[in-house]
Design a protein around this motif. Sequence first.
Motif, PDB file in Angstrom:
ATOM      1  N   GLU A   1       2.358  16.853   7.344  1.00 39.73           N
ATOM      2  CA  GLU A   1       1.487  16.303   6.303  1.00 39.73           C
ATOM      3  C   GLU A   1       2.264  15.445   5.314  1.00 39.73           C
ATOM      4  O   GLU A   1       1.701  14.562   4.669  1.00 39.73           O
ATOM      5  CB  GLU A   1       0.791  17.440   5.556  1.00 39.73           C
ATOM      6  CG  GLU A   1      -0.293  18.142   6.372  1.00 39.73           C
ATOM      7  CD  GLU A   1      -0.965  19.243   5.574  1.00 39.73           C
ATOM      8  OE1 GLU A   1      -0.605  19.418   4.369  1.00 39.73           O
ATOM      9  OE2 GLU A   1      -1.827  19.934   6.125  1.00 39.73           O
ATOM     10  N   ARG A   2       3.565  15.705   5.182  1.00 36.75           N
ATOM     11  CA  ARG A   2       4.385  14.985   4.215  1.00 36.75           C
ATOM     12  C   ARG A   2       5.061  13.766   4.817  1.00 36.75           C
ATOM     13  O   ARG A   2       5.747  13.028   4.104  1.00 36.75           O
ATOM     14  CB  ARG A   2       5.458  15.931   3.642  1.00 36.75           C
ATOM     15  CG  ARG A   2       4.887  17.188   2.995  1.00 36.75           C
ATOM     16  CD  ARG A   2       3.993  16.863   1.830  1.00 36.75           C
ATOM     17  NE  ARG A   2       4.716  16.152   0.773  1.00 36.75           N
ATOM     18  CZ  ARG A   2       4.149  15.584  -0.271  1.00 36.75           C
ATOM     19  NH1 ARG A   2       2.830  15.591  -0.394  1.00 36.75           N
ATOM     20  NH2 ARG A   2       4.881  14.965  -1.183  1.00 36.75           N
TER      21      ARG A   2
ATOM     22  N   ARG B   1      12.861  19.480   0.483  1.00 36.21           N
ATOM     23  CA  ARG B   1      12.010  20.663   0.526  1.00 36.21           C
ATOM     24  C   ARG B   1      12.080  21.283   1.908  1.00 36.21           C
ATOM     25  O   ARG B   1      12.366  20.613   2.897  1.00 36.21           O
ATOM     26  CB  ARG B   1      10.561  20.302   0.202  1.00 36.21           C
ATOM     27  CG  ARG B   1      10.299  19.955  -1.248  1.00 36.21           C
ATOM     28  CD  ARG B   1       8.820  19.743  -1.483  1.00 36.21           C
ATOM     29  NE  ARG B   1       8.040  20.922  -1.114  1.00 36.21           N
ATOM     30  CZ  ARG B   1       6.699  20.958  -1.107  1.00 36.21           C
ATOM     31  NH1 ARG B   1       6.004  19.881  -1.452  1.00 36.21           N
ATOM     32  NH2 ARG B   1       6.061  22.067  -0.778  1.00 36.21           N
ATOM     33  N   CYS B   2      11.805  22.563   1.955  1.00 38.31           N
ATOM     34  CA  CYS B   2      11.739  23.273   3.232  1.00 38.31           C
ATOM     35  C   CYS B   2      10.291  23.692   3.467  1.00 38.31           C
ATOM     36  O   CYS B   2       9.629  24.215   2.555  1.00 38.31           O
ATOM     37  CB  CYS B   2      12.653  24.497   3.198  1.00 38.31           C
ATOM     38  SG  CYS B   2      12.846  25.299   4.802  1.00 38.31           S
ATOM     39  N   TYR B   3       9.778  23.455   4.665  1.00 40.76           N
ATOM     40  CA  TYR B   3       8.384  23.736   4.996  1.00 40.76           C
ATOM     41  C   TYR B   3       8.310  24.888   5.989  1.00 40.76           C
ATOM     42  O   TYR B   3       9.184  25.026   6.864  1.00 40.76           O
ATOM     43  CB  TYR B   3       7.728  22.493   5.585  1.00 40.76           C
ATOM     44  CG  TYR B   3       7.780  21.297   4.652  1.00 40.76           C
ATOM     45  CD1 TYR B   3       6.810  21.103   3.681  1.00 40.76           C
ATOM     46  CD2 TYR B   3       8.826  20.376   4.733  1.00 40.76           C
ATOM     47  CE1 TYR B   3       6.862  20.018   2.810  1.00 40.76           C
ATOM     48  CE2 TYR B   3       8.889  19.298   3.872  1.00 40.76           C
ATOM     49  CZ  TYR B   3       7.912  19.121   2.914  1.00 40.76           C
ATOM     50  OH  TYR B   3       7.972  18.064   2.057  1.00 40.76           O
ATOM     51  N   PRO B   4       7.285  25.720   5.898  1.00 40.45           N
ATOM     52  CA  PRO B   4       7.227  26.911   6.757  1.00 40.45           C
ATOM     53  C   PRO B   4       6.950  26.614   8.219  1.00 40.45           C
ATOM     54  O   PRO B   4       7.298  27.411   9.093  1.00 40.45           O
ATOM     55  CB  PRO B   4       6.089  27.739   6.137  1.00 40.45           C
ATOM     56  CG  PRO B   4       5.221  26.728   5.452  1.00 40.45           C
ATOM     57  CD  PRO B   4       6.158  25.678   4.933  1.00 40.45           C
ATOM     58  N   ASP B   5       6.309  25.460   8.508  1.00 45.32           N
ATOM     59  CA  ASP B   5       5.959  25.150   9.891  1.00 45.32           C
ATOM     60  C   ASP B   5       5.842  23.633  10.049  1.00 45.32           C
ATOM     61  O   ASP B   5       5.853  22.885   9.066  1.00 45.32           O
ATOM     62  CB  ASP B   5       4.655  25.844  10.302  1.00 45.32           C
ATOM     63  CG  ASP B   5       3.535  25.652   9.287  1.00 45.32           C
ATOM     64  OD1 ASP B   5       3.391  24.520   8.764  1.00 45.32           O
ATOM     65  OD2 ASP B   5       2.808  26.619   8.994  1.00 45.32           O
ATOM     66  N   PHE B   6       5.729  23.192  11.303  1.00 50.50           N
ATOM     67  CA  PHE B   6       5.647  21.758  11.551  1.00 50.50           C
ATOM     68  C   PHE B   6       4.405  21.124  10.934  1.00 50.50           C
ATOM     69  O   PHE B   6       4.505  20.052  10.318  1.00 50.50           O
ATOM     70  CB  PHE B   6       5.705  21.472  13.051  1.00 50.50           C
ATOM     71  CG  PHE B   6       5.449  20.034  13.382  1.00 50.50           C
ATOM     72  CD1 PHE B   6       6.346  19.045  12.991  1.00 50.50           C
ATOM     73  CD2 PHE B   6       4.304  19.647  14.071  1.00 50.50           C
ATOM     74  CE1 PHE B   6       6.115  17.708  13.272  1.00 50.50           C
ATOM     75  CE2 PHE B   6       4.062  18.317  14.364  1.00 50.50           C
ATOM     76  CZ  PHE B   6       4.971  17.343  13.958  1.00 50.50           C
TER      77      PHE B   6
END
Length: 326
Positions: A201-202, A191-196
């Motif tokens: 959290e993952r 998955r790609c996350y918008p911010d750190f």
Amino acid sequence: MNEASQSMKSATSDIVPEWAPDTSVLPGWFTDALSVPREEGFVTVGGVRMHYFRWGNPAAPPVLMTHGFLSHARCFAFIAPLLADDYHLVAYDLSGMGDSDPRPDCDMTARGQEMIGIAEALGLFGHARKPIVVAHSFGSAVAIRAHELAPTAFAGAAICDMMILRPSELERYWSSGRTRPGSGDPDRPHRCYPDFPSARERYVLAPPQPVGEPFLMDYMAYHALRRDEAGWTWKFSPSVFKRDNSHRLWLEIGPRVVAAPGNKAIIHGEQSQLFTLDSRRYLRELGGGEIPVIAVPEARHHLMLDQPLAFATALRAVMEPWSGND
């Protein structure tokens, strides 16, 4: 071909605002450790570009450090500097993890050969004393395989909280619904996350546990990620799940640890689920009564995140007789 950088530099660039917005809360021992100069570079082993760090005096006894599954070499970036006055230490990213490229068809024999290749490429076999291996969790299985492939190449192996349970305990572990460590889908993209913060959290540990030094979770999570134009995603390659992770291999671990050539010692978390008091009894029953076993108080599986200073002390105690520094 060796592509390694030849310059030593401070690692304080590891401390960035994304994971450490207030550096005043970081303990002095940690910032001091990251101020110790280190070399960072890449070396090609078996056609694969491998990432490593190096600390200490190359004339000192050599130590090769290997992390656990889906982790990265920075789990030793605040441990190795504590030992750098007396040792020449290298920590590397296993292929397909951290900043090392994936290795096609990477079974455990390939990983053992990779460990030997890293030591060769970085000159650790050129010292008057053989290199010591420090390996955590999955990295310990790599170390055992390397010792089997090259029985006289290493001075010893510090096996750090490797999952060693007697067969009945393994069956109980699996019957509780827990999967074998290192299980996963090699075809599932990241998955790609918008911010750190979203990615952070993952970031979880396996097996799940709280940690004694929570800021180290932020540090490890940040350096387990890479940022590009699309956002934040994990560094490790899903291809690392393409491996034999059968029950049979886990049942063989205890006997193989006992039978592996050379010096061995076990360092484990006193509260670990993967190496317990019964694990110690099991190894004795298998004939491994001469293997030193050190339990780190108030630590679980992830020793370096729970009790980093005590873990470094235990490593020093294990390594000194093998290195001639006693």
